[in-house]
Design an enzyme around this catalytic site. Structure first.
Site, short mmCIF file in Angstrom:
data_model
loop_
_atom_site.label_atom_id
_atom_site.label_comp_id
_atom_site.label_asym_id
_atom_site.label_seq_id
_atom_site.Cartn_x
_atom_site.Cartn_y
_atom_site.Cartn_z
CG ASP A 64 -1.84 1.25 1.16
OD1 ASP A 64 -2.62 1.39 0.16
OD2 ASP A 64 -1.95 2.01 2.12
CB SER A 65 0.14 4.65 -0.90
OG SER A 65 -1.06 4.81 -0.25
CB CYS B 268 -9.79 4.96 -0.19
SG CYS B 268 -8.35 5.76 0.48
CB THR B 269 -6.30 1.08 1.94
OG1 THR B 269 -5.75 2.03 1.61
CG2 THR B 269 -6.60 0.14 0.88
CG HIS B 270 -6.03 6.27 4.67
ND1 HIS B 270 -5.22 5.43 3.55
CD2 HIS B 270 -5.36 6.80 5.07
CE1 HIS B 270 -4.11 5.77 3.75
NE2 HIS B 270 -3.96 6.68 4.94
CB CYS C 176 -2.47 1.16 -2.89
SG CYS C 176 -2.63 2.80 -3.04
CG ASN C 177 -9.02 1.08 -3.51
OD1 ASN C 177 -9.96 0.36 -4.08
ND2 ASN C 177 -8.97 0.84 -2.30
CB THR C 178 -4.28 5.67 -5.63
OG1 THR C 178 -5.21 6.02 -4.75
CG2 THR C 178 -3.89 6.52 -6.48
CD GLU D 9 -1.71 8.95 6.19
OE1 GLU D 9 -0.58 9.25 6.98
OE2 GLU D 9 -1.63 7.83 5.72
CE1 TYR E 257 3.17 6.10 -3.22
CE2 TYR E 257 2.04 4.29 -4.45
CZ TYR E 257 2.89 4.58 -3.70
OH TYR E 257 4.19 4.01 -3.66
N GLY E 258 -2.81 9.37 -3.90
CA GLY E 258 -4.07 9.60 -4.38
C GLY E 258 -4.11 10.68 -5.38
N1 DGL Z 1 -3.94 3.75 0.11
C1 DGL Z 1 -4.84 4.93 -1.03
C2 DGL Z 1 -5.78 4.08 -1.80
O1 DGL Z 1 -6.29 3.11 -1.25
C3 DGL Z 1 -5.07 5.95 -0.32
C4 DGL Z 1 -3.92 6.58 0.10
C5 DGL Z 1 -3.10 7.40 -0.73
O2 DGL Z 1 -3.90 8.55 -1.42
O3 DGL Z 1 -2.18 7.03 -1.14
O4 DGL Z 1 -6.29 4.70 -2.49
#
Ligand code: DGL
Length: 277
Positions: free
Chosen positions: A9-10, A191-193, A72-74, A157, A41-42
């Site tokens: 993940d990011s 998004c994982t957050h 990570c979805n992004t 965060e 990463y978003g």
């Molecule tokens: N982990 C990212 C996601 O699932 C979110 C955090 C990021 O923007 O890096 O999209």
């Protein structure tokens, strides 16, 4: 030598996916890598997300991972396809890199009744159009609306996710997506957050609307994948071990990780992935 399943993940968010995977598949070994030094990463470009994700994949391959989940979805939206099609055949065609979008989408058909879906994600995930594209492939008649929630990751965060100040930003995006399509009955927090914002999201969501648990769906799909691919399943080592790596401070990772990963105390090691070959 151990052959753990790599989870990338990011940052910390992928721990919400790892938690559900470990709950469902506790016997396997896992290596978690968070690129915390370069998160988020978003809002980064395709080129940069691809470059960073490829570095992570190469590093995880060096840890002897036969299988990697891009949690990570992004990164799944912006880098996975290129890595699968262009890089994997050269790096090692016997290994696999999977993402979180397909497993999430695969299960949506059993959840929705109205066939109207809402996607909440980072600007990068939403602008990539990956969710609507993947949903339309499986369910051509589904109606999909998306909403970028650029403030949600910073709220998590910065540990503001359960504070009253978060209400405004959560309510705003829930209202926006429901205004786009009042028939939506299923929302994907893509998004994982976002699992950390679950309580707030539910507070502003009409009771009739379901919020998908992406971690659970990814864990279910991974179990299914391993079942369908015994050649991969037998390659994954099974000592129930889990190691954590971060590109940022080890201490910071350990402190923040407890928010995302309830299972136990996390001890991480700081590493550099930029020169992974
Ligand atoms: N982990 C990212 C996601 O699932 C979110 C955090 C990021 O923007 O890096 O999209």
């Amino acid at each position: 030598m151990n052959a753990p399943i790599g989870i990338f993940d990011s940052g910390y968010g992928g721990l919400t996916i790892l938690e559900k995977i470990r709950k469902r598949l506790p016997e396997y070994d896992y290596v978690y890598l968070g690129d915390n030094a370069r998160t988020p990463y978003g809002n980064r470009s395709f080129e940069i997300v691809y470059e960073f994700t490829l570095q992570a994949v190469k590093w995880l391959f060096k840890q002897n991972c036969p299988l990697i989940i891009i949690a990570c979805n992004t990164a799944s939206a912006k880098a996975l396809r290129t890595i699968q099609q262009k890089d994997l055949p050269q790096l090692d065609p016997q290994r696999r890199v999977l993402g979180v979008i397909r497993p999430t989408v695969e299960n949506i058909g059993q959840i929705t009744h109205t066939r109207h879906i809402g996607i909440l994600g980072t600007s990068g995930t939403v602008s990539s159009g990956s969710y609507p594209i993947e949903i339309k492939k499986l369910y051509p008649d589904f109606i999909v609306e998306s909403e970028a929630c650029p403030m949600w990751v910073p709220l998590v965060e910065n540990n503001e996710y359960d504070k009253p100040g978060a209400d405004y930003f959560v309510q705003q995006h829930i209202n926006n997506i429901l205004a786009k399509d009042p028939l939506i009955d299923t929302i994907v927090p893509a998004c994982t957050h976002y699992p950390l914002l679950k309580k707030k999201i539910y507070a502003f969501l009409p009771k009739s609307i379901k919020l998908v648990s992406q971690g659970k769906l990814v864990a279910k799909s991974l179990e299914n994948y391993l079942h369908r691919h015994p050649e991969m399943e037998t390659r994954c080592s099974k000592n129930a071990a889990c190691r954590f790596y971060t590109t940022e401070s080890e201490l910071k990772f350990a402190t923040m990780a407890s928010l995302f990963f309830k299972e136990k105390k996390v001890v991480a090691e700081r590493i550099n992935i930029e020169d992974a070959k």
